[in-house]
Scaffold this active site. Sequence first.
Site, PDB file in Angstrom:
ATOM      1  N   PHE A   1      -2.823   2.329   7.066  1.00 26.54           N
ATOM      2  CA  PHE A   1      -1.385   2.491   6.878  1.00 26.54           C
ATOM      3  C   PHE A   1      -0.971   1.940   5.518  1.00 26.54           C
ATOM      4  O   PHE A   1      -1.426   0.866   5.106  1.00 26.54           O
ATOM      5  CB  PHE A   1      -0.602   1.719   7.948  1.00 26.54           C
ATOM      6  CG  PHE A   1      -0.812   2.181   9.358  1.00 26.54           C
ATOM      7  CD1 PHE A   1      -0.077   3.235   9.881  1.00 26.54           C
ATOM      8  CD2 PHE A   1      -1.737   1.547  10.176  1.00 26.54           C
ATOM      9  CE1 PHE A   1      -0.266   3.654  11.194  1.00 26.54           C
ATOM     10  CE2 PHE A   1      -1.938   1.951  11.485  1.00 26.54           C
ATOM     11  CZ  PHE A   1      -1.198   3.007  11.998  1.00 26.54           C
ATOM     12  N   ASP A   2      -0.086   2.654   4.847  1.00 23.52           N
ATOM     13  CA  ASP A   2       0.666   2.078   3.736  1.00 23.52           C
ATOM     14  C   ASP A   2       1.724   1.146   4.334  1.00 23.52           C
ATOM     15  O   ASP A   2       1.995   1.189   5.543  1.00 23.52           O
ATOM     16  CB  ASP A   2       1.303   3.205   2.925  1.00 23.52           C
ATOM     17  CG  ASP A   2       2.147   2.696   1.766  1.00 23.52           C
ATOM     18  OD1 ASP A   2       1.840   1.608   1.228  1.00 23.52           O
ATOM     19  OD2 ASP A   2       3.128   3.380   1.415  1.00 23.52           O
ATOM     20  N   GLY A   3       2.331   0.319   3.500  1.00 23.88           N
ATOM     21  CA  GLY A   3       3.338  -0.610   3.991  1.00 23.88           C
ATOM     22  C   GLY A   3       4.743  -0.037   3.933  1.00 23.88           C
ATOM     23  O   GLY A   3       5.256   0.533   4.894  1.00 23.88           O
TER      24      GLY A   3
ATOM     25  N   ASP B   1       3.463   7.279   1.987  1.00 22.38           N
ATOM     26  CA  ASP B   1       4.668   8.041   1.634  1.00 22.38           C
ATOM     27  C   ASP B   1       4.635   8.525   0.192  1.00 22.38           C
ATOM     28  O   ASP B   1       5.530   9.246  -0.236  1.00 22.38           O
ATOM     29  CB  ASP B   1       5.926   7.178   1.854  1.00 22.38           C
ATOM     30  CG  ASP B   1       6.034   6.050   0.827  1.00 22.38           C
ATOM     31  OD1 ASP B   1       7.084   5.916   0.189  1.00 22.38           O
ATOM     32  OD2 ASP B   1       5.045   5.306   0.667  1.00 22.38           O
TER      33      ASP B   1
END
Length: 315
Positions: free
Chosen positions: A178-180, A293
């Site tokens: 996951f990106d943050g 994103d």
Amino acid sequence: MAELESTVINTNVNQKDPSTALVIAVTTRAIFNLEEEHKLYLEKGKEEYTRHQQANQDKPLPPGTAFAFIQAVQYVNKKILESNPAERNLFDILVLSNNSPESGVRIINSTKHYGLEISKFCFVSDEDSTQYLKSHSVKLFLSADRTDVCNALRRGVSAALVFQQEVQAPSTPLRVVFDGDAVLFSDETDQIFQEQGLEGAVQYERAMEAVPIGEGPLKAFAMHLGKLRKKFGQGESPIRTYLVTARSGRDMGVRAIKTLREWGLPIDEAFFMDGAPKGPILAQIQPHIFFDDGLHNIEGAQNVGVPSAWVPSCC
């Protein structure tokens, strides 16, 4: 309108209880490579596409971007049931398709060919198929159509856009990255960065260090994944989760870590990249899926053969 949805139950797969399962919905173009067929549909229309699919119904479709992810999810179910045959908290996979049931036979046959444990096939003739996600208790939706993904996110369902690419099938266990900001977390700090620059964002993070970051679009899915992750000890888990964020660990890492702790979300490894490219570390991790994103990060992941899913913040 229920008459627009035709659901085929796969009686060869044990049906899961949607109230306890982690339900993942994938579209046919996410799980299989249907680029040639999709081009045929766009150029020659639905009738020609249907004829093509019926004529080739016994020819398995090649794997798509989300294929290895679904295979790894099945591996997790296997390990959970080995530990506890009565366990009900499992992954449940359904295929959501805009195909008619007639043209969908090839989809069903392809999943059988590869041994994919798909519990339900939902063939939806309505333009917005995402209206059925909540009724199936879907916790994650993967699609190759941006409009579908945006509609799902607006309905409060964790969702991401997969881009068709050639991927190598990574080995088990299931690895999810996951990106943050704007993925696990809200985009509040990104907005400060856009308005006030890096120094303003750093000052904001320091001032807000004791306050958990807001929830991002994939937080709900990550929490369900974490619940399954907690069923196993650190060394024996068939699930590994990672945070790979552009944040600086020195200036902006503490609040992120405290937020994960406050949520009770287990993360196996965290990488604070301080704006450096994510591709090299992703090549080392070899995840089954990477959520971000930023399209530049998605492109960097694709360049090293990592299956990627874009979480659009501009729907």
